[in-house]
Structures are given as C-alpha cells and as structure tokens.
Write a protein that holds these residues in place. Structure first.
Motif, PDB file in Angstrom:
ATOM      1  N   GLY A 197     -17.744 -13.088 -34.028  1.00 48.25           N
ATOM      2  CA  GLY A 197     -18.548 -13.994 -33.535  1.00 48.25           C
ATOM      3  C   GLY A 197     -19.632 -15.049 -34.089  1.00 48.25           C
ATOM      4  O   GLY A 197     -19.986 -15.703 -33.473  1.00 48.25           O
ATOM      5  N   LEU A 198     -18.871 -14.982 -35.193  1.00 44.94           N
ATOM      6  CA  LEU A 198     -19.409 -15.962 -35.953  1.00 44.94           C
ATOM      7  C   LEU A 198     -18.154 -18.010 -35.119  1.00 44.94           C
ATOM      8  O   LEU A 198     -19.319 -18.375 -34.958  1.00 44.94           O
ATOM      9  CB  LEU A 198     -18.543 -16.123 -36.968  1.00 44.94           C
ATOM     10  N   LEU A 243     -20.609 -17.908 -31.933  1.00 49.32           N
ATOM     11  CA  LEU A 243     -21.649 -18.750 -32.173  1.00 49.32           C
ATOM     12  C   LEU A 243     -21.887 -20.248 -32.294  1.00 49.32           C
ATOM     13  O   LEU A 243     -22.410 -20.655 -31.497  1.00 49.32           O
ATOM     14  CB  LEU A 243     -22.526 -17.863 -33.189  1.00 49.32           C
ATOM     15  N   ASP A 287     -21.495 -20.658 -42.912  1.00 45.92           N
ATOM     16  CA  ASP A 287     -20.987 -19.332 -43.837  1.00 45.92           C
ATOM     17  C   ASP A 287     -20.356 -20.255 -44.865  1.00 45.92           C
ATOM     18  O   ASP A 287     -19.984 -21.802 -44.600  1.00 45.92           O
ATOM     19  CB  ASP A 287     -19.875 -18.184 -42.724  1.00 45.92           C
ATOM     20  N   HIS A 313     -24.192 -15.297 -42.427  1.00 40.38           N
ATOM     21  CA  HIS A 313     -23.981 -14.675 -41.324  1.00 40.38           C
ATOM     22  C   HIS A 313     -23.754 -13.713 -41.457  1.00 40.38           C
ATOM     23  O   HIS A 313     -23.188 -12.155 -41.420  1.00 40.38           O
ATOM     24  CB  HIS A 313     -22.422 -15.151 -40.395  1.00 40.38           C
ATOM     25  N   THR A 314     -24.101 -13.361 -43.192  1.00 39.94           N
ATOM     26  CA  THR A 314     -23.638 -11.960 -43.222  1.00 39.94           C
ATOM     27  C   THR A 314     -24.345 -10.928 -44.082  1.00 39.94           C
ATOM     28  O   THR A 314     -25.268 -11.886 -45.508  1.00 39.94           O
ATOM     29  CB  THR A 314     -22.244 -11.485 -43.730  1.00 39.94           C
ATOM     30  N   VAL A 345     -29.534 -15.005 -39.174  1.00 39.32           N
ATOM     31  CA  VAL A 345     -28.815 -15.293 -38.186  1.00 39.32           C
ATOM     32  C   VAL A 345     -30.011 -14.047 -36.944  1.00 39.32           C
ATOM     33  O   VAL A 345     -30.312 -13.664 -36.433  1.00 39.32           O
ATOM     34  CB  VAL A 345     -27.851 -15.205 -37.475  1.00 39.32           C
ATOM     35  N   ASN A 387     -29.956 -16.068 -33.458  1.00 38.83           N
ATOM     36  CA  ASN A 387     -28.796 -15.943 -32.335  1.00 38.83           C
ATOM     37  C   ASN A 387     -29.059 -16.111 -31.473  1.00 38.83           C
ATOM     38  O   ASN A 387     -30.326 -15.885 -30.564  1.00 38.83           O
ATOM     39  CB  ASN A 387     -27.384 -15.377 -33.180  1.00 38.83           C
ATOM     40  N   TYR A 415     -18.235  -1.026 -40.914  1.00 37.48           N
ATOM     41  CA  TYR A 415     -20.044  -0.587 -40.743  1.00 37.48           C
ATOM     42  C   TYR A 415     -20.484  -0.963 -38.863  1.00 37.48           C
ATOM     43  O   TYR A 415     -20.950  -1.037 -38.611  1.00 37.48           O
ATOM     44  CB  TYR A 415     -20.520  -1.889 -41.516  1.00 37.48           C
ATOM     45  N   GLU A 465     -25.286  -5.163 -40.296  1.00 38.11           N
ATOM     46  CA  GLU A 465     -24.582  -5.840 -39.442  1.00 38.11           C
ATOM     47  C   GLU A 465     -25.530  -7.493 -39.168  1.00 38.11           C
ATOM     48  O   GLU A 465     -27.080  -7.226 -38.973  1.00 38.11           O
ATOM     49  CB  GLU A 465     -25.177  -5.609 -38.091  1.00 38.11           C
ATOM     50  N   ALA A 466     -25.699  -8.298 -39.571  1.00 28.58           N
ATOM     51  CA  ALA A 466     -26.189  -9.684 -39.610  1.00 28.58           C
ATOM     52  C   ALA A 466     -27.269 -10.158 -38.058  1.00 28.58           C
ATOM     53  O   ALA A 466     -28.225  -9.946 -38.873  1.00 28.58           O
ATOM     54  CB  ALA A 466     -25.390 -10.841 -39.485  1.00 28.58           C
ATOM     55  N   SER A 467     -26.681 -10.008 -36.810  1.00 25.80           N
ATOM     56  CA  SER A 467     -27.626 -10.290 -35.870  1.00 25.80           C
ATOM     57  C   SER A 467     -26.401  -9.637 -34.662  1.00 25.80           C
ATOM     58  O   SER A 467     -26.855  -8.030 -34.111  1.00 25.80           O
ATOM     59  CB  SER A 467     -27.204 -11.517 -35.645  1.00 25.80           C
ATOM     60  N   GLY A 468     -25.280  -9.960 -34.974  1.00 25.31           N
ATOM     61  CA  GLY A 468     -24.480  -9.699 -33.239  1.00 25.31           C
ATOM     62  C   GLY A 468     -25.174 -10.284 -32.402  1.00 25.31           C
ATOM     63  O   GLY A 468     -25.884 -10.975 -32.608  1.00 25.31           O
ATOM     64  N   THR A 469     -23.496 -10.998 -31.239  1.00 23.32           N
ATOM     65  CA  THR A 469     -24.056 -11.353 -30.415  1.00 23.32           C
ATOM     66  C   THR A 469     -23.518 -10.696 -28.857  1.00 23.32           C
ATOM     67  O   THR A 469     -23.769 -11.066 -28.077  1.00 23.32           O
ATOM     68  CB  THR A 469     -23.911 -12.890 -30.098  1.00 23.32           C
TER      69      THR A 469
HETATM   70  O1  9GP Z   1     -21.567 -10.521 -38.514  1.00 14.95           O
HETATM   71  C1  9GP Z   1     -21.394 -11.121 -38.338  1.00 14.95           C
HETATM   72  C2  9GP Z   1     -22.651 -11.098 -36.927  1.00 14.95           C
HETATM   73  O2  9GP Z   1     -23.517 -10.295 -36.837  1.00 14.95           O
HETATM   74  C3  9GP Z   1     -23.423 -12.267 -36.446  1.00 14.95           C
HETATM   75  O3  9GP Z   1     -23.913 -12.038 -35.044  1.00 14.95           O
HETATM   76  C4  9GP Z   1     -22.053 -13.685 -36.514  1.00 14.95           C
HETATM   77  C5  9GP Z   1     -22.501 -14.926 -35.870  1.00 14.95           C
HETATM   78  O4  9GP Z   1     -23.792 -15.072 -36.643  1.00 14.95           O
HETATM   79  O5  9GP Z   1     -21.696 -13.431 -37.860  1.00 14.95           O
HETATM   80  C6  9GP Z   1     -20.919 -12.620 -38.236  1.00 14.95           C
HETATM   81  N1  9GP Z   1     -20.162 -12.927 -39.697  1.00 14.95           N
HETATM   82  C7  9GP Z   1     -18.980 -13.009 -39.826  1.00 14.95           C
HETATM   83  O6  9GP Z   1     -17.835 -12.937 -38.082  1.00 14.95           O
HETATM   84  C8  9GP Z   1     -18.477 -13.754 -41.154  1.00 14.95           C
HETATM   85  O7  9GP Z   1     -19.667 -13.730 -41.843  1.00 14.95           O
END
Ligand code: 9GP
Length: 826
Positions: A128-129, A132, A330, A368-369, A446, A475, A565, A664-668
């Motif tokens: 996802g990182l 994004l 990050d 991002h975490t 995010v 995001n 997680y 989960e920070a965001s998920g896309t």
């Molecule tokens: O785990 C997050 C994910 O939730 C998010 O959508 C993505 C983009 O912001 O970043 C991911 N984080 C990582 O891959 C490492 O911190």
C-alpha cells in the motif's frame, strides 16, 4: 504493412494515426534493427512502447521548460518504494494513442493483449505504501504540481511469489530482463556516496559543530528516470531512480591478473548489492546493515540532486525552503534530515542554527503505521560504524531538542526520556520517527482515525508539544488506473450516464450516479458489467490455478499483504465455518461464494508463510470436496500485484477489510474496491470509517470491536473462553488442529492453532461471532439482487472523495503550499 481498409483520419495530442504508424515502423527498423516481417513479440512490444513514450517526451521537455521559467516551489517525494504497475496501457490512455493501436495491431495480425503480455511491472514496490506513492505522483502530474519522485532502481524488486506444495516460494523478480523501454538513463547526474570511515574536527570551527567526515568506501549512484504523465494535461513529471554501481577503482585488476577472479570483483558485488532488492531480509546483522545502506544511498543521491536542481535557478540558501519541499514517505528516507544538515554545515559551511532552521522548514513526514514495531529504529552501534558523522549530527540534534523539551517541561525527566531521539534501553537505538517529527514542519497521518490515534498514542508526547505540527490527509487512489484502465466497461457506463468523462479528474461527480440507483434498467446494466468482469476474472483464476469458479457466485475478495493484524486467519475461520456447515448439512441452501485471497508474506515472516500454506491447504480441501465445492470455492491467486489487482477489483462483490480496529493506518484497497462497486465488510478501522460515513451505514457491513474496545479487551483477554463457548468457532479451530487440511498431519498447522488459542494478538476469536453473523447478513442481502446492486452503485457513487487528486490538493493546501505551473498545450 497492408492497408486493407480505409481508416478514419484521426488527430490527437499523440499526432495522427499515419504519423504514429510511420514512427512505429521507423522505430522497429532503427531501434530494434528489424523489420515487420521478422519482428518478434518483444520487438513489437518495445517498438510500441518507445513510440508511445516518445509522445510524452515533447511534453516532458515543455514541462521542464515551464518549470525552469517559473522557478516554482517543487515537491520532492522521497520513498523507498513505488508500485507503479504496468505502463503501456496507462501511457496509451494518457497520450490518446489507444485508438491508433488497435487498428494498426489488427492489420499486423497481433492483438494489443499479446503485446501487453511483455509489459512487465516495474519491480519497485511492495504494498500500500508504494502504491500510494504511485497514485500521488499520478495526481501531482494531473494537477500540474511541479514534483519529482525519488527512489531506488531495485534490480530484482521484492520477489515473485509461487507456491510449492501450497507453501510460498520466493523467486527473483528480474523485471528488467528484456530492458525497460520506459526509462531514460541520466549518467550526467550521477552521484558519489560515502560509507564508514571516521570524522575529525573542522579546524576553523570554534563551536565544534562542524566536522569533517572521511568515508572509507564510496559507491556511485547512477540515475535514470521514468516519465510520470498527468491525465488531461501536458504536464509530465519524472520519477528519478538510483542504481548503485561500484566506483571505478573497485575492480582489482592485479587480483584478476593473478587468477583471483572472485576476489577481484568482491568490492563491485558489495557495492551493487545496495540496489539489488527491495527490503532485504533484516533478520541478520548483515541484512540490517544493507537496509540502512540502501536508505542512506537513496537520500544521499537524492539530496545532492535536489541541491543541483535548486542551484540551476537560485543562489544562496535563504530561499531553499521556499523552493524545496521534501516529503518523507514513512521512516525509510528520514536519514535525509541528517544528510541535509551534514551538507549544509560541513560542506556548505553554514552555521548550525541556520542549517537547522532551513532543514526543519524543508521536510515533512508522513507516518503510515500505528504498529510500534513498524516504527524503525537503528542501533547506535551500527550507525556509528556505517555513518559516523550522521550519528554525531543526530546526537547534536537531540541535544538541542532536549534543551527545548527541558525548557517546556522543567524537571520532567520521564518526558525527556520518552521524547528523546535516542532510546536508551535495552540497547541504544535511534528512533527514526522521532527524528522525523523533530526535523519536519508537518507530520501527517493517512486517515482520520490514524491521525487521531497517532496523536493520542504512538506520537502523543510530540502532539502535546507541537499540536500545530499534526495534520490528517486521508489517502486516495487514482481513478485513472483503478477505474478507467482497470474497469473499462464500468467507465463506459459511468461516462454514458454522466454525459462526459469529467469524473476522471473530478471524481466527486460520481455522486450523480446515486440517482441511478433506483433505475431498474441502469441496475441491470451495472450487474451486466460486473458479471462480464467476473467472467474475465474466472479465466484468470483458471489460467493461474486450474480452479474453475462460477462467475455467478458471490465474489468475496481479500487482497493485501499477509500480516497478522490484517487477519487473513479470521477470514479463514469463516471459510472453514462454511465448510463445516456444508459438510454437516449438504442440502443447505447456501449462497454460492468464491473466496479469493491475494497477497505475499515477507520472506522472513514465518507465521504468515505458514498461514499462506494453510489457506492453500483449505482451498485444496474445499475445492476437491464434491459437496462443498458446489457452493464454495477458495483461491489464493499467486503473485498478487498491480496487474492482478486490476482484474480482481472490477470483479469483486464483497471487499474484506477486517483488520483489528486501531491497527490499519488507512488501507487503499478498500477505496479501490468500493469505487468499483464492491460492498465492504469491515471493522471501524483506518479509512473504512470514512468510507462507511460516506456510503451510509446501510450500504456497509460493519462488525467487531472498535479501537477503544480492542484496547480495553486486550487487558484481560482470554481467547480460550471464546473458543469454549462458541461451538462453530471451536469446530473451525479444531478442524485445523485435527490435520484435516494437512492429510492427517496434526503438527503442520499446530503453530497457527497455538497462536489463536494462546495470545491471539489481534483478537480474531473475539471478533469471530460478530464476523460470521455479519457474513450471514451479507448472504441474505446478496439474495435480493436489486438491493445488492443498489448498494453496489451507491458505494461507487459516494466514494469520489477517495481520489488521490483530492489527497494531493489537501497536501498542497495544508502542507506543501505549492502552486500548479501550467505547461504549454500540445
Ligand atoms: O499499512 C499502511 C496502510 O494502511 C496504508 O494504506 C498505506 C498507505 O498509507 O501504508 C501502509 N503502511 C506501510 O506499508 C508501512 O508503514
């Protein structure tokens, strides 16, 4: 080339069809050295790619000229990964040449699909990182934002995933084997980077803050760039990639002459290892050192390049933060903060305070975490050895920062210990997230929940100290790739309904589809699109796994990296529950489902590799059971990547977003799936919350603990109690333990069972009952075709907010404060 049929006269930004055809033939002849009669598949692909790419070069030149002229503030995006996906279709679309290629290819007796088979995904990203980062670059170009992305040109990327006896095996991803036609080498801009060595005081500096670093080893950074076109605009930005090369002296000619061939190239191998793979396994000391080397290599090359670019139009340093904004994606590129300090203080001889003021005003950091273990730290011992000067600079930054802290909280030693960039116990380590916050103007999360939890938990002391530094930027994803390219059928239907393609750059216009959710004829067409997409997916599934699936079954999709997680094991418990129900009641009227997993596990993440094995084992058992397989199929598609995502997402009915709330920070993926009309089953986690707020609670299947409940429960959690009291849960766990999925072997998956019944770190057992009941509600809703389709339409209609164009606009307004620069049109 035959010219059997008259073709329409077409003129677009890509030129005319005739000119395109001429260029193709000439490129084939002069670049590949071959002719139409003897061209191979790769010849055809490369020639097409270069011909399309060349349409972007003029735009890139005009973009560079406009930027030079305007001397604007630039966004420099530093990221360890970019998950770009295939380039051909995107660039055909962005240059308007898609329409030429089909008739030409048809004449030549080759299909675009055949040529596209040679279009390899750049192996520059992971999850996802990285995706994004790619979406943000796409949106920056589309919005005419002057920007450059910086990254590493990994030779083998992450890895290709295959399965042997159901277990994940990792193969090198040799993505440049046939060459990368989308890339331009830029040898004039190469850089030299140092490592190891020693430092000494600078004689003329009474403050003692300036020192001289003499590295013991140097490596060359060879740049190349790929073009990043905007959609519907002539702006073409670039992503600049660095590849590590040994310095010329590294080849030991005398050893070679003496027949010591291995020793003669040892230094070359060492140097070039830096850009071999993305995220080298860090379970060994060598692996950790290599990762840190990579990180420094990226930032050292990029900063020198940024300074070179700045100096093309500016003199002195005062204007630097006004012209340069660096976004740290990050913690991986955070060493850039110390590197800029080193350059300004040691090499450009600025005094410390001025250098620090410039540095702080230049950087911003995106976190991002929320997982504390994902916030990187580096051992002081390693840093002192590999980057001795940077370690000194970190100590100085920390010293001045802690003075500030002491002035704000006099006598509060505990606060100082918590805020310090250096962690003291159990070993001395540098906390990269702390360095990032201290050295940046803005810090952002995010998704709304993520930003709130960052401020309340992970970075709480910082948020109290500097509340104004913290921002949320939810995001987003690019609708060009994830709707228009991935789902042409749906795009056509949307365009027809809305009257034009304006939604592609103004995604909130999709809300006008909401009115169509009550139009039976529209619902019918929507369903037809989904069905055709599902037929495409079934072909892909059959080709890559041999499993035949029913396109009319509910397509239940969980596509993401394997991580505890994210709780793929919770999904698996649901699958096993359905399996058990069908075995017990073969005649039951169950909604037919295809459960589709996709995702890789990190090579050193043994628990998740075992889970992958279990998913494959359950799939095998389910799919070969004559009764169960009539209603249920389970597939783990190998080597999940952007191209596969582009086939799966348009076909999905149900989007699994079932991470434990607060993790989960965001998920896309959740956004991409909703935009393509999948209905989400999910927890109140990451951006799920914002998706649900927008699509409406009645169009979202919510279950499970919320973030606070999860924290509270964790304090006295006993997974066994859930297991004991819920017969279906017990049966599912027992099935794994019994060896039924391992040909009777009870030991193979015992660690999975032990983890569930032992600590169950992510509370899967606690959420199981709510999840299964929610899935039963999904099945009920699915039976009502109109109700489901209405939900599907409303999901797409109401998620226009999640365009990465909106995300970039927010970054521009809240953080970057950059303005667009218009480029002369074609
Ligand atoms: O785990 C997050 C994910 O939730 C998010 O959508 C993505 C983009 O912001 O970043 C991911 N984080 C990582 O891959 C490492 O911190």
């Amino acid at each position: 080339m035959t010219d059997a049929r008259p073709r329409p006269k077409m003129r677009t930004v890509g030129g005319t069809l005739e000119a395109f055809e001429q260029d193709l033939i000439s490129n084939l002849y002069y670049q590949r050295g071959t002719t139409l009669e003897s061209a191979s598949g790769p010849d055809g692909y490369h020639t097409l790619a270069v011909t399309v790419r060349d349409r972007l070069v003029g735009r890139y030149a005009r973009t560079a000229a406009a930027h030079y002229q305007a001397n604007p503030r630039f966004v420099y995006y530093l990221s360890a990964e970019y998950l770009l996906g295939r380039q051909l279709r995107q660039n055909l679309l962005y240059t308007g040449t898609e329409q030429f290629v089909r008739p030409i290819a048809e004449d030549l007796g080759v299909s675009l699909e055949e040529l596209e088979a040679y279009d390899v995904e750049p192996g520059l990203g992971n999850g996802g990182l990285g995706r994004l980062a790619a979406c943000l670059l796409d949106s920056m170009a589309t919005l005419d934002i002057p920007a450059v992305g910086y990254g590493i040109r990994y030779e083998f990327g992450i890895f290709k995933q295959a399965f042997r006896d159901g277990a994940q095996v990792e193969r090198p991803d040799d993505w440049t084997f046939y060459g990368n036609p989308w890339e331009f080498p830029a040898p004039d801009d190469r850089q030299v980077v140092g490592f190891y060595g020693s430092t000494a005081p600078a004689l003329d500096d009474p403050s003692g803050l300036r020192r001289q670093w003499t590295p013991a080893e140097t490596v060359r950074g060879e740049p190349s760039h790929m073009l990043v076109p905007g959609y519907g605009t002539p702006t073409v930005n670039i992503i600049r990639l660095w590849q590590a090369r040994a310095s010329r002296e590294s080849f030991d000619l005398s050893r070679f002459g003496a027949g010591q061939y291995k020793e003669a190239v040892e230094d070359i191998v060492q140097a070039e290892n830096i850009s071999k793979v993305l995220y080298p396994d860090d379970s060994t000391e060598q692996g950790r050192e290599l990762r840190l080397k990579q990180q420094y290599f990226l930032v050292a090359c990029s900063l020198r390049d940024i300074i070179r670019r700045y100096r093309l139009r500016n003199t002195g340093w005062d204007a630097f933060p006004a012209k340069v904004v660096i976004q740290l994606n990050d913690t991986h590129p955070v060493m850039a903060i110390t590197e800029l300090m080193r350059l300004l203080v040691d090499e450009y001889r600025l005094d410390w305070d001025l250098a620090w003021s410039i540095t702080r005003r230049t950087f911003n950091y995106t976190c991002h975490t929320l997982l504390p273990e994902a916030l990187e730290t580096w051992s002081v011992e390693l840093l002192e050895r590999l980057l001795p000067r940077h370690m000194e600079i970190i100590y100085s930054i920390n010293h001045f920062f802690l003075q500030e802290v002491a002035a704000t909280y006099p006598g509060d030693l505990d606060k100082m210990r918590r805020l310090s960039i250096i962690q003291e116990y159990p070993e001395k380590r540098v906390r990269m997230a702390h360095l990032a916050v201290v050295g940046s103007t803005a810090v952002n999360g995010v998704a709304e929940l993520h930003t709130r939890l960052l401020a309340e938990t992970t970075l709480r002391d910082f948020a109290e100290l500097w509340p104004q530094k913290f921002h949320n930027v939810t995001n987003g994803v690019t609708p060009r790739r994830f709707v228009r390219l991935a789902n042409p059928r749906l795009s056509e239907l949307i365009t027809e309904r809305l009257g034009d393609e304006g939604w592609l750059t103004d995604l909130e216009r999709l809300d006008r589809l909401a009115g169509a959710a009550d139009d039976p004829a529209f619902l019918e067409r929507w369903r037809e699109v989904k069905r055709l997409n599902k037929v495409d997916l079934t072909h892909q599934v059959e080709r890559s796994t041999g499993v035949v699936v029913d396109p009319d079954a509910l397509c239940d999709v969980m596509i993401k990296r394997f991580h505890e997680y994210k709780r793929q094991h919770l999904k698996l418990l649901h699958v096993i529950t359905l399996f058990n129900r069908l075995r017990e009641m073969p005649e039951m009227d169950m909604v037919p489902r295809t459960v589709l997993f996709g995702g890789k596990a990190a090579p050193g993440y043994h628990a998740m590799k075992l889970l992958i094995r279990l998913v494959n084992a359950v799939a095998e058992t389910v799919n070969t059971d004559p009764v169960v397989s009539r209603h249920l199929k389970v597939v783990l598609l190998p080597d999940y990547n952007v191209s596969r995502a582009q086939v799966i997402i348009p076909a999905a009915d149900l989007s699994e977003q079932i991470s434990l709330a607060g993790k989960e920070a965001s998920g896309t993926g959740n956004m991409k799936l909703a935009l393509n009309g999948a209905v989400t089953i999910g927890t109140l986690d990451g951006a799920n919350i914002e998706i649900r707020d927008r699509v409406g609670a009645e169009n979202f299947f919510l279950f499970g603990l919320d973030a606070q409940q999860a924290v509270d429960l964790r304090r006295h959690y006993e997974p066994r109690a859930y297991y004991e009291r819920d017969p279906e849960l017990r049966a599912a766990v027992d099935a794994i333990a019994s060896g039924v999925f391992a040909k009777g072997d009870r030991s193979l998956f015992a660690p999975v069972v032990d983890a569930m019944l032992g600590r169950d770190e992510y509370l899967a057992l606690a959420d199981y009952r709510a999840y299964v009941e929610c899935q039963d509600a999904v099945a009920t809703a699915w039976r009502d075709r109109d109700r489901w389709t209405r939900m599907s339409v409303l999901n797409a209609a109401r998620t226009g907010f999640f365009s990465s164009d909106r995300t970039v606009r927010e970054y521009c307004d809240k953080i970057w404060r950059v303005d667009p620069v218009r480029v002369e049109p074609d």
